[in-house]
Design an enzyme around this catalytic site. Sequence first.
Site, PDB file in Angstrom:
ATOM      1  N   TRP A  59       1.090  -1.379   0.168  1.00 46.43           N
ATOM      2  CA  TRP A  59      -0.063   0.195  -0.299  1.00 46.43           C
ATOM      3  C   TRP A  59       0.629   1.017  -0.169  1.00 46.43           C
ATOM      4  CZ3 TRP A  59      -5.476   1.993   0.474  1.00 46.43           C
ATOM      5  CH2 TRP A  59      -5.535   2.826   0.997  1.00 46.43           C
ATOM      6  N   ASN A  61       0.197   5.490   0.333  1.00 46.60           N
ATOM      7  CA  ASN A  61      -0.634   6.799  -0.148  1.00 46.60           C
ATOM      8  C   ASN A  61      -0.073   8.592  -0.454  1.00 46.60           C
ATOM      9  OD1 ASN A  61      -1.139   5.626   2.752  1.00 46.60           O
ATOM     10  ND2 ASN A  61      -1.706   7.621   3.031  1.00 46.60           N
ATOM     11  N   ASP A  62      -0.309   9.234   0.161  1.00 51.10           N
ATOM     12  CA  ASP A  62       0.019  10.275  -0.130  1.00 51.10           C
ATOM     13  C   ASP A  62       1.878  10.843  -0.065  1.00 51.10           C
ATOM     14  OD1 ASP A  62      -2.066  11.010   1.633  1.00 51.10           O
ATOM     15  OD2 ASP A  62      -1.298  12.051   3.249  1.00 51.10           O
ATOM     16  N   TRP A  86      -3.779  -0.033   4.279  1.00 52.05           N
ATOM     17  CA  TRP A  86      -3.723   0.963   4.868  1.00 52.05           C
ATOM     18  C   TRP A  86      -2.978   0.717   6.452  1.00 52.05           C
ATOM     19  CZ3 TRP A  86      -4.862   3.416   9.824  1.00 52.05           C
ATOM     20  CH2 TRP A  86      -3.762   5.038   9.190  1.00 52.05           C
ATOM     21  N   ASP A 141       1.064  10.302  18.872  1.00 52.64           N
ATOM     22  CA  ASP A 141       1.373   9.684  20.377  1.00 52.64           C
ATOM     23  C   ASP A 141       0.720   8.974  20.854  1.00 52.64           C
ATOM     24  OD1 ASP A 141      -0.547  11.443  21.555  1.00 52.64           O
ATOM     25  OD2 ASP A 141       0.749  12.543  22.496  1.00 52.64           O
ATOM     26  N   ARG A 187      -2.281  17.938  11.538  1.00 50.50           N
ATOM     27  CA  ARG A 187      -1.720  17.361  10.439  1.00 50.50           C
ATOM     28  C   ARG A 187      -1.130  18.266   9.449  1.00 50.50           C
ATOM     29  NH1 ARG A 187      -6.540  14.170  11.036  1.00 50.50           N
ATOM     30  NH2 ARG A 187      -7.973  14.036   9.476  1.00 50.50           N
ATOM     31  N   ASP A 188       0.093  16.839   8.852  1.00 53.04           N
ATOM     32  CA  ASP A 188       0.085  17.611   7.814  1.00 53.04           C
ATOM     33  C   ASP A 188       1.775  18.603   7.236  1.00 53.04           C
ATOM     34  OD1 ASP A 188      -0.919  14.943   7.153  1.00 53.04           O
ATOM     35  OD2 ASP A 188      -2.528  15.819   6.178  1.00 53.04           O
ATOM     36  N   GLU A 242      -6.498  18.113   4.469  1.00 53.13           N
ATOM     37  CA  GLU A 242      -5.372  17.434   4.966  1.00 53.13           C
ATOM     38  C   GLU A 242      -4.530  18.023   3.445  1.00 53.13           C
ATOM     39  OE1 GLU A 242      -7.560  13.735   4.702  1.00 53.13           O
ATOM     40  OE2 GLU A 242      -5.929  13.258   6.516  1.00 53.13           O
ATOM     41  N   ASP A 275     -10.409  16.984   2.878  1.00 57.05           N
ATOM     42  CA  ASP A 275     -11.317  15.518   3.493  1.00 57.05           C
ATOM     43  C   ASP A 275     -12.191  14.690   3.749  1.00 57.05           C
ATOM     44  OD1 ASP A 275     -10.517  12.457   4.897  1.00 57.05           O
ATOM     45  OD2 ASP A 275     -10.671  13.979   7.033  1.00 57.05           O
TER      46      ASP A 275
END
Length: 423
Positions: A59, A61-62, A86, A141, A187-188, A242, A275
């Site tokens: 798999w 993805n980004d 994923w 975390d 995120r990101d 995102e 998203d």
Amino acid sequence: MTILSTMWLMPLFTFIYVNGILPIEATHHVYRNLQSLSSDDSFKQPYRTAYHFQPPKNWINDPNGPLSYKGLYHLFYQYNPKGAVWGNIVWAHSVSTDLVNWTPLDPAIFPSQPSDINGCWSGSATILHGNKPAILYTGIDPMNHQVQNIAYPKNLSDPFLREWIKSPKNPLMEPTSENKINASSFRDPTSGWLGKDGNWRIIIGSKRNTRGIAILYKSKDFINWIKSKHPLHSAKGTGMWECPDFFPVLKIGRFGVDTSLNSDDVRHVLKVSLDDKKHDYYLIGTYNDEKDKFVPDKGFEEENIEQILRYDYGKYYASKTFFDDGKNRRILLGWVNESSSVADDIKKGWSGIHTIPRTIWLHKSGKQLIQWPVVEVEKLRVNPVKWPTKILKGGELFPINGVTAAQVSYVFFYYHKSYNAIF
Ligand SMILES: *[C@@H]1O[C@H](CO)[C@@H](O)[C@H](O)[C@H]1NC(C)=O
Ligand SMILES: *[C@@H]1O[C@H](CO)[C@@H](O)[C@H](O)[C@H]1NC(C)=O
Ligand SMILES: *[C@@H]1O[C@H](CO)[C@@H](O)[C@H](O)[C@H]1NC(C)=O
């Protein structure tokens, strides 16, 4: 290379585990019973691509942290080292001299410290003073909070940048009761850019209720970050943002420019991956680096989200650009979630490809971006089939004899009356 197992989380989840599918606050379903399943090697591979980026198996993805360093292009990407769905996400790493032929290396970043023990999610690279790359990425975390971490190359003399070390100061940015950031929607981080005050800036995707937000942070040293009071930009009703991307484009011409450039010669582009809609949208506007505000041009107002431009109208998500200073161009990479069924992904042993890298610049109207596959891909062309100029009518069949469909690349030159020709 040890990838830490997350098996210890299992007891927490058993009550919703019955059908093997877990909802998760991020983009992906979790098929915990399938994410370490290896593929059936006897399966024929009619659908593997020959010139799009994909690793040998599993798999993806980004695209993450693309950069050019000492004559090599580096591409990192969200990757499951154990299976075709994923899960177990690490930053896999490939290098290339031409953006077309890629060599896979060992994963660069994988869970190893408390601030990323439950996952190493997307992020970006920045070339700091003295040609030193740094990567900011989202870690998950022990409380499953999304936090931002930094990693540096271990050996700057190694052009392959094989090993990355993490700062003991991680996490550098985290949700707190004071900053009121949603710990499941943070995120990101983008690549950094320098303002005229000499401070670095980055944005991070987030949301407040249904308002999508690009949270802005500033830093003198790229380690100690202070959240700005105001986001760089936000838009009501757009949901989680995102993989934001923020960069300048020249008003005139096709050359790319350094991410920190801001002058009368440039406009700015803010791209977000929505998203809720699973598409990449972009805004063109002006960046005021004293107020640290991005102001979209007329026509890009938030009420207009359905009309706002997309990079691509097919399956295309989580894209990211970088400035290729060797060739003075800005390059765009994106993930194609090719949406086979989970059963088919397991059978073929892989899922997801990246688009052919595209050079990106502003159309002279200033109203949209232009993209074109990087020139290097033309090296792959053999046996051209040429046709005289022909006006195509909607729905018309246009058979091309003498070629098989699997590896044909079609290049059509469009002319549309609303443009003065595209180039
Ligand atoms: C750093 O990389 C260079 C080039 O690959 C290599 O010659 C050198 O031995 C490396 N240094 C260390 C400490 O690994
Ligand atoms: C925080 O984000 C999560 C994940 O999208 C969402 O379920 C939750 O409602 C958000 N909380 C607030 C207060 O917006
Ligand atoms: C990827 O494709 C799957 C299957 O069609 C879909 O459920 C998922 O939402 C898609 N994700 C994105 C980011 O496009």
